[in-house]
Write a protein that holds these residues in place. Structure first.
Motif, PDB file in Angstrom:
ATOM      1  N   ILE A 251       0.818  -1.212   0.000  1.00 40.23           N
ATOM      2  CA  ILE A 251       0.000   0.000   0.000  1.00 40.23           C
ATOM      3  C   ILE A 251       0.857   1.269   0.000  1.00 40.23           C
ATOM      4  O   ILE A 251       0.608   2.178  -0.796  1.00 40.23           O
ATOM      5  CB  ILE A 251      -1.001  -0.007   1.181  1.00 40.23           C
ATOM      6  CG1 ILE A 251      -2.072  -1.083   0.948  1.00 40.23           C
ATOM      7  CG2 ILE A 251      -1.653   1.362   1.345  1.00 40.23           C
ATOM      8  CD1 ILE A 251      -3.095  -1.190   2.054  1.00 40.23           C
ATOM      9  N   PRO A 252       1.885   1.384   0.872  1.00 39.68           N
ATOM     10  CA  PRO A 252       2.734   2.581   0.802  1.00 39.68           C
ATOM     11  C   PRO A 252       3.389   2.772  -0.562  1.00 39.68           C
ATOM     12  O   PRO A 252       3.527   3.905  -1.038  1.00 39.68           O
ATOM     13  CB  PRO A 252       3.784   2.333   1.898  1.00 39.68           C
ATOM     14  CG  PRO A 252       3.085   1.452   2.879  1.00 39.68           C
ATOM     15  CD  PRO A 252       2.232   0.543   2.031  1.00 39.68           C
ATOM     16  N   GLN A 253       3.758   1.680  -1.214  1.00 36.04           N
ATOM     17  CA  GLN A 253       4.349   1.770  -2.544  1.00 36.04           C
ATOM     18  C   GLN A 253       3.319   2.291  -3.549  1.00 36.04           C
ATOM     19  O   GLN A 253       3.624   3.153  -4.392  1.00 36.04           O
ATOM     20  CB  GLN A 253       4.873   0.415  -2.997  1.00 36.04           C
ATOM     21  CG  GLN A 253       5.514   0.430  -4.385  1.00 36.04           C
ATOM     22  CD  GLN A 253       6.041  -0.939  -4.797  1.00 36.04           C
ATOM     23  OE1 GLN A 253       6.102  -1.871  -3.984  1.00 36.04           O
ATOM     24  NE2 GLN A 253       6.413  -1.063  -6.056  1.00 36.04           N
ATOM     25  N   PHE A 254       2.097   1.782  -3.469  1.00 35.10           N
ATOM     26  CA  PHE A 254       1.028   2.237  -4.356  1.00 35.10           C
ATOM     27  C   PHE A 254       0.763   3.731  -4.141  1.00 35.10           C
ATOM     28  O   PHE A 254       0.560   4.480  -5.105  1.00 35.10           O
ATOM     29  CB  PHE A 254      -0.253   1.440  -4.096  1.00 35.10           C
ATOM     30  CG  PHE A 254      -1.384   1.773  -5.026  1.00 35.10           C
ATOM     31  CD1 PHE A 254      -1.570   1.048  -6.197  1.00 35.10           C
ATOM     32  CD2 PHE A 254      -2.275   2.801  -4.734  1.00 35.10           C
ATOM     33  CE1 PHE A 254      -2.611   1.352  -7.063  1.00 35.10           C
ATOM     34  CE2 PHE A 254      -3.312   3.112  -5.597  1.00 35.10           C
ATOM     35  CZ  PHE A 254      -3.480   2.385  -6.767  1.00 35.10           C
ATOM     36  N   VAL A 255       0.764   4.161  -2.895  1.00 38.33           N
ATOM     37  CA  VAL A 255       0.537   5.568  -2.563  1.00 38.33           C
ATOM     38  C   VAL A 255       1.574   6.458  -3.233  1.00 38.33           C
ATOM     39  O   VAL A 255       1.251   7.501  -3.810  1.00 38.33           O
ATOM     40  CB  VAL A 255       0.564   5.760  -1.026  1.00 38.33           C
ATOM     41  CG1 VAL A 255       0.723   7.236  -0.658  1.00 38.33           C
ATOM     42  CG2 VAL A 255      -0.714   5.191  -0.399  1.00 38.33           C
ATOM     43  N   ARG A 256       2.829   6.046  -3.168  1.00 34.58           N
ATOM     44  CA  ARG A 256       3.906   6.843  -3.775  1.00 34.58           C
ATOM     45  C   ARG A 256       3.774   6.896  -5.294  1.00 34.58           C
ATOM     46  O   ARG A 256       4.006   7.942  -5.910  1.00 34.58           O
ATOM     47  CB  ARG A 256       5.259   6.256  -3.393  1.00 34.58           C
ATOM     48  CG  ARG A 256       5.637   6.448  -1.929  1.00 34.58           C
ATOM     49  CD  ARG A 256       7.088   6.080  -1.690  1.00 34.58           C
ATOM     50  NE  ARG A 256       7.349   4.672  -1.965  1.00 34.58           N
ATOM     51  CZ  ARG A 256       7.261   3.704  -1.056  1.00 34.58           C
ATOM     52  NH1 ARG A 256       6.893   3.985   0.190  1.00 34.58           N
ATOM     53  NH2 ARG A 256       7.524   2.445  -1.385  1.00 34.58           N
ATOM     54  N   GLU A 257       3.400   5.776  -5.905  1.00 35.92           N
ATOM     55  CA  GLU A 257       3.391   5.683  -7.370  1.00 35.92           C
ATOM     56  C   GLU A 257       2.156   6.309  -8.018  1.00 35.92           C
ATOM     57  O   GLU A 257       2.178   6.600  -9.213  1.00 35.92           O
ATOM     58  CB  GLU A 257       3.498   4.211  -7.788  1.00 35.92           C
ATOM     59  CG  GLU A 257       4.830   3.564  -7.416  1.00 35.92           C
ATOM     60  CD  GLU A 257       4.867   2.088  -7.743  1.00 35.92           C
ATOM     61  OE1 GLU A 257       3.791   1.539  -8.098  1.00 35.92           O
ATOM     62  OE2 GLU A 257       5.948   1.479  -7.640  1.00 35.92           O
ATOM     63  N   HIS A 258       1.082   6.528  -7.232  1.00 34.60           N
ATOM     64  CA  HIS A 258      -0.165   7.012  -7.818  1.00 34.60           C
ATOM     65  C   HIS A 258      -0.602   8.369  -7.267  1.00 34.60           C
ATOM     66  O   HIS A 258      -1.785   8.718  -7.345  1.00 34.60           O
ATOM     67  CB  HIS A 258      -1.283   5.974  -7.616  1.00 34.60           C
ATOM     68  CG  HIS A 258      -1.105   4.724  -8.428  1.00 34.60           C
ATOM     69  ND1 HIS A 258      -0.229   3.720  -8.058  1.00 34.60           N
ATOM     70  CD2 HIS A 258      -1.677   4.322  -9.603  1.00 34.60           C
ATOM     71  CE1 HIS A 258      -0.278   2.751  -8.959  1.00 34.60           C
ATOM     72  NE2 HIS A 258      -1.138   3.089  -9.901  1.00 34.60           N
TER      73      HIS A 258
END
Length: 302
Positions: A251-258
């Motif tokens: 989830i933190p990775q998705f937050v950064r990428e989107h």
């Protein structure tokens, strides 16, 4: 989701007030009332050599001064036309005072600035943010930084209820996100993170041979449940994301990428010991995520 009354916790330990800034932005867009709560306490004024009457006088004078200071600091917002009420309380137990005010005021959202600490600090000192995640009965908006990290909204769903969340909570999260989308014009993404048991736990050779079938079946079940949930709310499949991995990692990775500025998550109240030692997924995500977090409890639950 109503957006008529917003309760904002003023952080007495930091000069910046990210929660107030974010709540003010929302109030400007929705016309909501702002209720500011500041909880003060100083251990040197907690009895000791001072008699009770003198202590009370000093405390009352200090609270009155802090109230005047806070009122003056937001005078420009009142002049702007925002509806603002200010409340300053004295309490050693900050989160208890906040929850007491929530019970009386029944705000639509409680805003507080988040300052995540390490696990040991949380275990020993019971930081107010973690206590509010566990116990706040109304939606809790934890503001990460004064400046938003992104302009999109993301909703973390759990269609198989693997975290013991009631089925209705996912629908509640979606309804909340759609209300925010309609009022604020945000672009919304819906995601679900699923992770099968790691291969390293399969010690039995016969079981290990069936591991790939297990992984395939696991993914199929999550995909089927997630797609059914998305279809029920007529959500664009292009904004629905099934992620492989543990929530606190993907989830933190998705937050950064989107370009996500607000992450909406559900949380359930557990027993005290379980919460203390294990913590909610929301807590583990907050330690790593770099955007605001809106935590929502099941309707009627605290």
């Amino acid at each position: 989701m109503k957006l008529q009354r917003l309760l904002v916790v003023i952080d007495t330990e930091h000069a910046e007030q990210p929660a107030l800034l974010r709540a003010t932005e929302l109030a400007r867009q929705t016309g909501a009332e702002l209720h500011l709560l500041q909880v003060d306490y100083h251990p040197k004024l907690d009895g000791g050599l001072l008699d009770g009457h003198l202590f009370q006088r000093i405390r009352d004078t200090l609270v009155q001064q802090r109230h005047a200071d806070l009122l003056a600091s937001v005078a420009h917002l009142s002049q702007e036309g925002l509806k603002i009420e200010v409340d300053v309380r004295w309490s050693k137990h900050r989160h208890e005072e906040i929850l007491a005010r929530v019970a009386v005021l029944q705000p639509d959202i409680l805003f507080t600035s988040a300052h995540p600490g390490n696990a040991l600090r949380r275990l020993l000192f019971g930081d107010a943010s973690w206590q509010l995640i566990r116990r706040c009965p109304v939606p809790l908006w934890l503001v990460h930084d004064a400046a938003p990290r992104g302009s999109n909204l993301c909703v973390a769903l759990d269609p198989l209820h693997s975290a013991d969340k009631p089925a209705a909570l996912d629908h509640q999260l979606i309804a909340t996100s759609q209300a925010l989308q309609a009022r604020l014009g945000l672009d919304v993404h819906y995601l679900h993170a699923q992770a099968p048991l790691p291969r390293s736990l399969m010690f039995d050779a016969e079981v290990a041979q069936e591991y790939e079938d297990y992984v395939t079946q696991c993914h199929h079940e999550h995909r089927q449940a997630f797609d059914a949930l998305i279809a029920r709310h007529a959500i664009d499949p292009g904004h629905a994301h099934l992620l492989d991995g543990f929530a606190e990692e993907v989830i933190p990775q998705f937050v950064r990428e989107h370009n996500i500025g607000l992450l909406v998550m559900g949380a359930i109240a557990r027993g005290h010991l379980d919460s203390l030692l294990i913590g909610h997924t929301a807590e583990r995500v907050l330690e790593r995520v770099e955007c605001d977090l809106l935590v929502i409890k099941p309707a009627g639950k605290g």
